[in-house]
Structures are given as structure tokens and as C-alpha cells.
Enzyme design. Structure first.
Site, short mmCIF file in Angstrom:
data_model
loop_
_atom_site.label_atom_id
_atom_site.label_comp_id
_atom_site.label_asym_id
_atom_site.label_seq_id
_atom_site.Cartn_x
_atom_site.Cartn_y
_atom_site.Cartn_z
NE ARG A 24 4.10 -2.83 18.06
CZ ARG A 24 4.36 -3.28 19.28
NH1 ARG A 24 5.55 -3.05 19.83
NH2 ARG A 24 3.47 -3.95 19.97
CG HIS A 35 -5.83 -3.67 -11.20
ND1 HIS A 35 -6.84 -3.12 -10.46
CD2 HIS A 35 -5.00 -4.26 -10.31
CE1 HIS A 35 -6.64 -3.36 -9.17
NE2 HIS A 35 -5.53 -4.06 -9.06
CE1 TYR A 89 -2.84 1.66 0.03
CE2 TYR A 89 -2.80 -0.64 -0.66
CZ TYR A 89 -3.47 0.45 -0.09
OH TYR A 89 -4.77 0.31 0.34
NE ARG A 149 13.18 0.51 -14.61
CZ ARG A 149 14.01 0.75 -13.57
NH1 ARG A 149 13.91 1.89 -12.91
NH2 ARG A 149 14.91 -0.16 -13.21
#
Length: 504
Positions: free
Chosen positions: A228, A147, A210, A59
Site C-alpha cells: 500500500r 558493513h 527485511y 548464501r
């Protein structure tokens, strides 16, 4: 494991079915209303991970890092992106299970793919890619870290710290799904690796979420439709393929990705702020031991964008230079963009610190110039469609409505004559920590690029006179970016408001 510890473990084996959420007559499924996907049901399995300190940390990590300082709407976080990715991953794998029963997708497959979508960004650091692409290489040059490695570390830590009962084989499978794989993984269905992190061609639910979420929040319009793609997909030869009608839709998806990188993620002001944040964290690192967190998940779980607030709140005199930099961000006294050069395709190999560096620019100072290496910042920015110089659509499998069992390849010439011929560009951008010296630095950097062009032309002329005559490579400055000689008259600092002139 003791009997008491076993009782404390959260046991997934009690739950069955794709929701994994009901035990007896108690429905533990929760719903959230997401602005992108509408109502999303969170199963008990998902909540075992979401309701943890490690996941709630997301968050406090802005999805777009420093772009939030340029696009005020980009206030969304990694938290909602991970939930959205998990939702789409679950929809895709459950659809395949329903429409292609011959794939023999089981509950474990659904659970692991959904959890991989949920946990794929657990390892992001402060300001997203600024941490692993800029800060860590500066303070730990001998450490190879990403990461994705952070996500593996935090996945294990989340499971251990919260007594989540899950098989080691499932953990290993989830980690592989997060990283993605094109090599055969014994005992696993290879098409499942196309869902969260597709290494074949980049078409995956991470991108679906994203792109749509970032466009929504920054106010950029997107014409491609990921729903789609999900509806017009099927597995052929252990690979996710798409209807031949979706070729242009896929091309639009990759173009939208490129456009977001060009307009948002690599925005000049956002990059300038990235340089400033990295400088501040480098100064603070000996005191706050920020980089130590990549080796210790207990430290990493507390590392968020709030690191800047930690620096500001500190009264340690050693952190005063870092606090000054952060103050400059607040007052919009930013490092300044100086110039940029889009390199011709033949010359993009020049984009490295051996050819273009601070010392080389300083070495071309004019008489009277007084800038030093510390004043100069260089950014090598490569923007592409997802596979560098290649067209990712060329790596996507398709099928015809006349034969849904045969994988097809469809090249760009059958999609449109207006699709790009090049899929990557390399941009060299120059910034400065000292705005008053922008003109000096621009003048010297343009000399450097002109010298590089001349050097390449000389080499081409001696090696291949025909090539040099037909297409001499050249790095040209953008006339629209030329700074005026009297830069002092063009100060962008805010003027002080004199309220004494406005009396009632």
C-alpha cells in the site's frame, strides 16, 4: 585496458530498457519464485552480479545471525534479502518513471537504483551485526569500520574480479545510494536516495523487505502493508511522499520494526550466543587472522558464518578454548542471562561503561561471593522506532488527495491518541560466562543500580528540590527476574535419559 581485456568485460551499454536483459532475439531474463514477493525476474544486469563468487557468499550469511539459534525458522540468508530489496527498488523507481514522467527518470537511474538494492549488503560479515558491532571493535579498537564500508569494498572487488563493464560515475552513484544521503549530490535526483537507504525518515525498500521476510520466517505476525505504501506514494519537491491515508500504516511499520528488535533481534539467548561467538572468534583471531579480512576483499569473500566450522575443524591446540565455547553452543550450555534494567528516560545517559562496568559490579560483591570480572558481561541495548528518541513519522512527507502536489507534515496527534509518547528505550542487561554465579552477580548488579539511583536523586535534590520531589528518577529491578537463593536446585541442564527403565 588492452583490446583482449576489453572483450572480456561485460558491457551493459549494449542493453536498453528497464529489463536490460535482451540482446537480439535472445531473452536472458530469469525468474525465481520468492516466498515474499512471488515471481521475481532477474535481468541480465542483475545476473552479472548475482552469478559471482562475491554475491553467492551471501548464501552463507544468516539474515538474523544468532537469532537462528533461537528461532529455527530464521534460516533465511542475506542472499534472498538482497534480491528482494533489488526487486522492490526496481518496482518503486519504475513506477515513478511511469506515473510521473516529469521526473525524467532514465535507464541509468533505474539500473543504478536496482543494483544498489542488490548490492547493499555485500559487506556483511559473519553473523551479520555481531561482526561489525561486537567483534571488530574488540580486536581493532582504533579502526572505524562498518558493513557499509565493507559493501563499498566488495562492490569494487566484484566489478574488478568479474570484468563487469560499468562507468566509474555509476559505481560512485551506486555507492552513494547504498549509504544514503540527505545532502545535495550534484547531478543526481535526490528522491532516488530515499529508495534503498532513506536517511530522511527510514522508509525504504530495505526495511520493506527485511521486516516482511523476517516476520514470515520467525512466525511473527505483521499488520502493516508495504505494498500500500508503494502504491500510495509520489515524488513532491524531490522527496518521496505518501498519501495521508497511510499515516497509521507507517506507524505500524515502525512499531513492527521495534517489536522485531524487542522480541527477536535482541532475544536474551541470541545475545548470549553472540557473546560466545565473539569470544570464540577473539581467541581464534591470532591464528586465523579473521580481522585482516576487512582490509582485503580477497580474504573477505571467503569469510562467512562457516568461520565457526573452520574453528571446529582445526586441530591447532591454540584454538581448543574456542572449540570448547562452540561445543557449549551445540550442547546448549550457554552463557546465562542474569538481570536487566529498563532505564527511565531521565537516566538513559547512565548506559555507558563509565558508570556501569564489570569492575563496578565486582566491587559490590557480598561476603563469600567469588565471581570476578571475567564472569560478568554487560549489554547496553537501545531499541527504538528507527530515529532514536524521535518519531520517524514526523519526518515523513504526505499529500492530500485534494492536492497531490503539496507536501504535508502530519503529527502523531492527528494519527491516533494511542500512539507512543516515547520512541526509544534503553536497557542494561547483565549476562555471565559462569552460570553457577548468576545469583551472586545479580545481587551485586542490583546494588550498583540502586547506588546509581541514589546518586542521581542526591544530585537532583541539591540542584532542583522541586524536580526531585515531583519525579525522582529510580532504577527498579524486575521482581519477576529475581533468582532464588537455592539456584542449584533450579538447574536448567538436561537430565540424562535412562533407557534401562523402559524395556519391551
Amino acid at each position: 585496458m588492452s583490446a583482449q581485456q576489453h572483450l572480456l568485460r561485460r558491457d551493459f551499454s549494449q542493453h536498453s530498457g528497464p529489463d536490460f536483459g535482451a540482446a537480439g532475439n535472445l531473452d536472458r531474463t530469469k525468474y525465481i519464485n520468492d516466498p515474499i514477493h512471488g515471481y521475481i525476474n532477474l535481468s541480465e544486469t542483475a545476473l552479472q552480479f548475482i552469478d559471482t563468487r562475491q554475491f553467492q557468499r551471501l548464501r552463507y550469511l544468516k539474515q538474523l545471525g544468532t537469532s537462528y539459534h533461537v528461532f529455527p525458522g530464521a534460516s533465511h540468508n542475506r542472499f534472498e534479502h538482497c534480491i528482494g530489496t533489488s526487486y522492490l527498488a526496481g518496482k518503486v523507481v519504475q513506477r515513478f518513471a511511469q506515473h510521473q514522467p516529469e521526473l525524467e527518470i532514465n535507464e541509468r537511474d533505474i539500473r543504478c537504483v536496482t543494483l544498489a538494492g542488490l548490492c547493499h549488503d555485500l559487506g556483511h560479515g559473519p553473523f551479520s551485526h555481531v561482526f561489525d558491532n561486537a567483534f571488530i571493535p574488540r580486536v581493532c579498537p582504533d579502526v572505524v569500520w562498518s558493513h557499509e564500508k565493507g559493501s563499498e569494498m566488495m562492490l569494487h572487488h566484484t566489478i574488478d574480479e568479474n570484468n563487469i563493464d560499468i562507468d566509474e560515475s555509476d559505481i560512485s552513484f551506486i555507492k552513494q545510494l547504498i549509504v544514503g544521503s540527505t545532502a545535495r549530490v550534484p547531478g543526481e535526483k535526490m528522491f532516488l536516495f530515499d529508495i534503498v537507504a532513506n536517511k530522511r525518515n527510514g522508509v525504504d525498500v530495505d526495511k520493506f523487505d527485511y521486516i516482511q521476510r523476517d516476520c514470515y520466517n520467525v512466525g511473527v505476525k505483521s499488520s502493516y502493508d508495504f505494498s500500500r505504501l508503494m502504491l500510495n506514494s509520489r515524488v513532491i519537491d524531490d522527496e518521496i511522499c505518501y498519501s495521508h491515508k497511510e499515516t497509521y500504516n507507517l506507524t505500524e511499520m515502525f512499531h513492527t520494526r521495534y517489536s522485531l528488535h524487542k522480541r527477536v533481534y535482541s532475544h536474551r539467548a541470541a545475545k548470549a550466543i553472540s557473546f560466545m561467538i565473539v569470544d570464540a572468534m577473539i581467541i581464534a583471531n591470532p591464528v586465523l587472522k579473521i580481522s585482516d579480512a576487512i582490509r582485503d576483499p580477497r580474504l573477505y569473500q571467503d569469510l562467512t558464518d562457516d568461520i565457526l566450522r573452520d574453528i571446529e575443524r582445526s586441530r591447532d591446540p591454540e584454538l581448543q578454548p574456542a572449540r570448547d565455547i562452540i561445543s557449549r553452543i551445540h550442547t546448549r550450555d550457554l552463557y546465562k542471562f542474569v538481570d536487566e534494567f529498563i532505564l527511565p528516560a531521565d537516566l538513559d545517559s547512565l548506559a555507558n561503561s563509565n558508570n556501569i562496568n564489570e569492575a563496578a559490579i565486582v566491587g559490590l560483591r557480598a561476603d563469600g561471593d567469588d565471581f570476578v570480572e571475567r564472569d560478568v558481561l554487560i549489554d547496553f541495548c537501545r531499541i527504538h522506532y528507527g530515529m532514536h528518541k524521535e518519531n520517524p513519522v514526523d519526518h515523513v512527507g504526505f499529500y492530500s488527495k485534494y492536492n497531490v502536489f503539496e507536501r504535508l507534515s502530519i503529527s502523531s496527534e492527528f494519527i491516533s491518541m494511542c500512539v507512543p509518547q516515547k520512541y526509544e528505550e534503553c536497557i542494561v542487561r547483565i549476562f555471565t560466562r559462569t552460570p553457577s554465579k548468576r545469583k551472586q552477580i545479580q545481587r551485586a548488579s542490583r546494588k550498583l543500580m540502586a547506588n546509581l539511583s541514589q546518586r542521581i536523586r542526591s544530585v537532583d535534590s541539591s540542584n532542583s528540590p522541586v524536580r526531585a520531589a515531583v519525579s525522582p528518577p529510580n532504577i527498579k529491578p524486575n521482581a519477576g527476574l529475581t533468582l532464588p537463593d537455592n539456584m542449584a536446585d533450579f538447574s536448567t541442564k538436561k537430565c540424562c535419559l535412562d533407557f534401562t527403565k523402559h524395556k519391551c
